[in-house]
Design an enzyme around this catalytic site. Structure first.
Site, mmCIF file in Angstrom:
data_model
loop_
_atom_site.group_PDB
_atom_site.id
_atom_site.type_symbol
_atom_site.label_atom_id
_atom_site.label_comp_id
_atom_site.label_asym_id
_atom_site.label_seq_id
_atom_site.Cartn_x
_atom_site.Cartn_y
_atom_site.Cartn_z
ATOM 1 C CB CYS A 27 6.000 -4.798 10.289
ATOM 2 S SG CYS A 27 7.276 -3.876 11.168
ATOM 3 C CB CYS A 38 2.557 7.624 3.166
ATOM 4 S SG CYS A 38 2.890 6.560 4.550
ATOM 5 C CB CYS A 53 1.109 -0.534 14.298
ATOM 6 S SG CYS A 53 1.504 -0.551 12.541
ATOM 7 N N GLY A 65 5.919 -1.492 7.177
ATOM 8 C CA GLY A 65 7.262 -2.002 7.417
ATOM 9 C C GLY A 65 8.183 -1.080 8.186
ATOM 10 C CB CYS A 91 -0.558 6.986 10.931
ATOM 11 S SG CYS A 91 0.015 8.537 10.398
ATOM 12 C CB CYS A 96 4.021 -1.177 17.258
ATOM 13 S SG CYS A 96 5.780 -0.988 16.896
ATOM 14 C CB SER A 127 7.586 5.362 16.058
ATOM 15 O OG SER A 127 7.323 5.585 14.701
ATOM 16 C CD GLU A 185 -3.036 -1.056 2.152
ATOM 17 O OE1 GLU A 185 -4.229 -1.134 1.816
ATOM 18 O OE2 GLU A 185 -2.674 -0.974 3.323
HETATM 19 N N1 SAH Z 1 7.816 1.274 10.990
HETATM 20 C C1 SAH Z 1 8.062 2.655 10.983
HETATM 21 C C2 SAH Z 1 7.330 3.419 9.909
HETATM 22 C C3 SAH Z 1 5.900 3.038 9.630
HETATM 23 S S1 SAH Z 1 4.670 3.451 10.797
HETATM 24 C C4 SAH Z 1 7.777 3.235 12.334
HETATM 25 O O1 SAH Z 1 7.220 2.543 13.178
HETATM 26 O O2 SAH Z 1 8.149 4.382 12.555
HETATM 27 C C5 SAH Z 1 4.407 5.215 10.576
HETATM 28 C C6 SAH Z 1 3.889 5.919 11.843
HETATM 29 O O3 SAH Z 1 2.515 5.588 12.117
HETATM 30 C C7 SAH Z 1 4.657 5.510 13.086
HETATM 31 O O4 SAH Z 1 4.925 6.616 13.913
HETATM 32 C C8 SAH Z 1 3.679 4.597 13.774
HETATM 33 O O5 SAH Z 1 3.979 4.468 15.124
HETATM 34 C C9 SAH Z 1 2.371 5.290 13.492
HETATM 35 N N2 SAH Z 1 1.196 4.436 13.702
HETATM 36 C C10 SAH Z 1 1.128 3.102 13.611
HETATM 37 N N3 SAH Z 1 -0.131 2.673 13.882
HETATM 38 C C11 SAH Z 1 -0.876 3.767 14.127
HETATM 39 C C12 SAH Z 1 -2.266 3.982 14.414
HETATM 40 N N4 SAH Z 1 -3.116 2.973 14.467
HETATM 41 N N5 SAH Z 1 -2.701 5.254 14.583
HETATM 42 C C13 SAH Z 1 -1.829 6.282 14.466
HETATM 43 N N6 SAH Z 1 -0.523 6.155 14.183
HETATM 44 C C14 SAH Z 1 -0.037 4.910 14.014
HETATM 45 FE FE1 SF4 Z 2 6.141 -2.092 12.220
HETATM 46 FE FE2 SF4 Z 2 6.188 0.614 12.424
HETATM 47 FE FE3 SF4 Z 2 3.882 -0.754 12.662
HETATM 48 FE FE4 SF4 Z 2 5.721 -0.902 14.595
HETATM 49 S S1 SF4 Z 2 4.575 0.962 13.967
HETATM 50 S S2 SF4 Z 2 4.574 -2.643 13.726
HETATM 51 S S3 SF4 Z 2 7.604 -0.837 13.396
HETATM 52 S S4 SF4 Z 2 5.138 -0.632 10.838
#
Ligand code: SAH
Ligand code: SF4
Length: 398
Positions: free
Chosen positions: A137, A130, A144, A202, A376, A141, A256, A117
């Site tokens: 991944c 983006c 996410c 990722g 995000c 987290c 993050s 995506e």
């Molecule tokens: N893996 C990398 C980049 C992808 S995630 C990372 O973790 O930084 C991009 C951003 O979206 C990160 O800051 C992540 O923490 C945030 N994110 C992930 N899930 C989310 C959610 N459900 N709501 C808001 N932000 C989220």
């Molecule tokens: Fe992977 Fe980033 Fe999502 Fe964490 S926030 S699971 S590192 S994509």
């Protein structure tokens, strides 16, 4: 009785071809070396190919008009200009666009294709793409959606940079292209894609070499030509690679963060158990090229009752004291089956006030494209049906 299917035997062998998209100049020169050209000719051809691929966005060797027919035929025999198939393109009510791209690796044509995506977020003064770095991944987290999808594979440099090329094409950003009329808003005179954030699916630092090559291609002055100040890599905190990103690519860094205490960050961003806050913040302080004009962005997802207290806000600004930083508060975006709730707007505002008073401007990121699951942390390439509860949660969060 278990039956094992020998898929390799059942599928007819497809010829392996390398894609020229994603190669750097050295690799392109090596690719041309087998065609009996002189060094000078190779240099000229590399520069012509570069222009066709990255400035004009051509997808067919026959469109490369200044390359002789003979050489075009030779190129076709060995190489492809691999672009993904577009599985879907969705446009949100706020103009955000989400594509699902399907990649087949031309070097492993019998492997199943992967879906990726990519999201485009238009604003008046910019257009941000983006980009994904992996399919799924390895990290988990807890807030996410991508974290619930196991890692399928790393994307190649070509697949990463192709997301930019595909988006430019769909947005009419290449010479001769026409901009779609729905949803694209950057002012006339601006390119539709002015910024790239490695914030899709990722963890980019677990696919460092490919991501680095792709970002260098994006910032190449004779190609896609995005300024390094407009490319941001976001990481959950893979500390050993942070310094390399600064030294070898010079792009902007986003972390993050999401929690100010190790006990909580261990749960939200489990890589914290390996690289706890103290190490992460030290790597940030040491980030090459850091200055007030080149700050690190700290992302902080607002989770109701989990990390959104005023005490947390105060601890956050205290923790970042002395680091040239921006703070980005991200309202939590729900996804099917997610356990968390987004903090109330009142609480986000109170939290943001503390951050503002400490000198950080406009810290709240407006959620974009939630209705098409493009916000995000909502990306996941397997289509899942939404329950009514999840749909209601999304509507309520708007
Ligand atoms: N893996 C990398 C980049 C992808 S995630 C990372 O973790 O930084 C991009 C951003 O979206 C990160 O800051 C992540 O923490 C945030 N994110 C992930 N899930 C989310 C959610 N459900 N709501 C808001 N932000 C989220
Ligand atoms: Fe992977 Fe980033 Fe999502 Fe964490 S926030 S699971 S590192 S994509």
């Amino acid at each position: 009785m278990a039956v094992t299917l020998d898929l390799a035997a059942a599928t007819p062998a497809v010829a392996k071809k390398q894609s020229l998209i994603g190669m750097d100049r050295v690799q392109l020169s090596e690719a041309l070396a087998s065609f009996g050209l002189t060094e000078k000719q190779i240099r000229m051809r590399v520069s012509q190919l570069w222009n066709w691929l990255y400035v004009n966005g051509v997808t067919d060797f026959d469109d490369m008009l200044n390359i002789s027919k003979g050489l075009r035929e030779q190129l076709k025999e060995k190489f492809v200009l691999n672009r993904p198939e577009i599985v879907s393109e969705q446009v949100s009510s706020d103009g955000t666009r989400k594509w699902l791209f399907r990649f087949t690796d031309p070097e492993q044509p019998n492997m199943p294709p992967v879906d990726v995506e990519t999201v485009y977020i238009p604003e008046e003064d910019r257009g941000t793409l983006c980009v994904s770095s992996q399919v799924g991944c390895t990290l988990t987290c807890t807030f996410c959606h991508t974290g619930t999808q196991k890692l399928v594979r790393n994307l190649t440099a070509g697949e990463i940079v192709s997301q930019v090329l595909m988006a430019r094409e769909r947005l009419g950003d290449f010479p001769g292209g026409t901009r779609p009329t729905d949803g694209v808003v950057p002012k006339k005179g601006l390119r539709t894609i002015t910024n790239v954030v490695m914030m899709g699916m990722g963890e980019p630092l677990y696919n460092y070499e490919h991501v680095k090559q792709a970002m260098l291609l994006m910032s190449d002055g004779e190609g896609i030509s995005l300024s390094k100040r407009r490319i941001t890599l976001s990481t959950s905190g893979v500390v050993p690679f942070i310094e390399k990103v600064g030294e070898e690519t010079g792009v902007m860094l986003a972390i993050s963060l999401h929690a100010v205490r190790d006990e909580l960050r261990d749960i939200l961003v489990p890589i914290n158990k390996k690289y706890p806050l103290e190490q992460l913040l030290q790597a940030c302080r040491d980030y090459p090229g850091l200055s007030n004009a080149k700050r690190i962005t700290f992302e902080y997802v607002m989770l109701k009752g989990i990390n959104d207290s005023i005490a947390d806000a105060k601890a956050l600004v205290k923790m970042l004291d002395g680091i040239p930083a921006k703070i980005n508060l991200i309202p939590f975006n729900p996804w099917p089956g997610s356990e968390y709730e987004c903090s109330s707007w009142a609480q986000i505002e109170k939290f943001a006030d503390v951050v503002n008073i400490a000198g950080y401007a406009s810290p709240v990121r407006t959620p974009r494209g939630r209705d098409i699951f493009a916000a995000c942390g909502q990306l996941k390439s397997e289509t899942e049906r939404m329950t009514k509860k999840d749909r209601d949660a999304i509507t309520a969060a708007h």
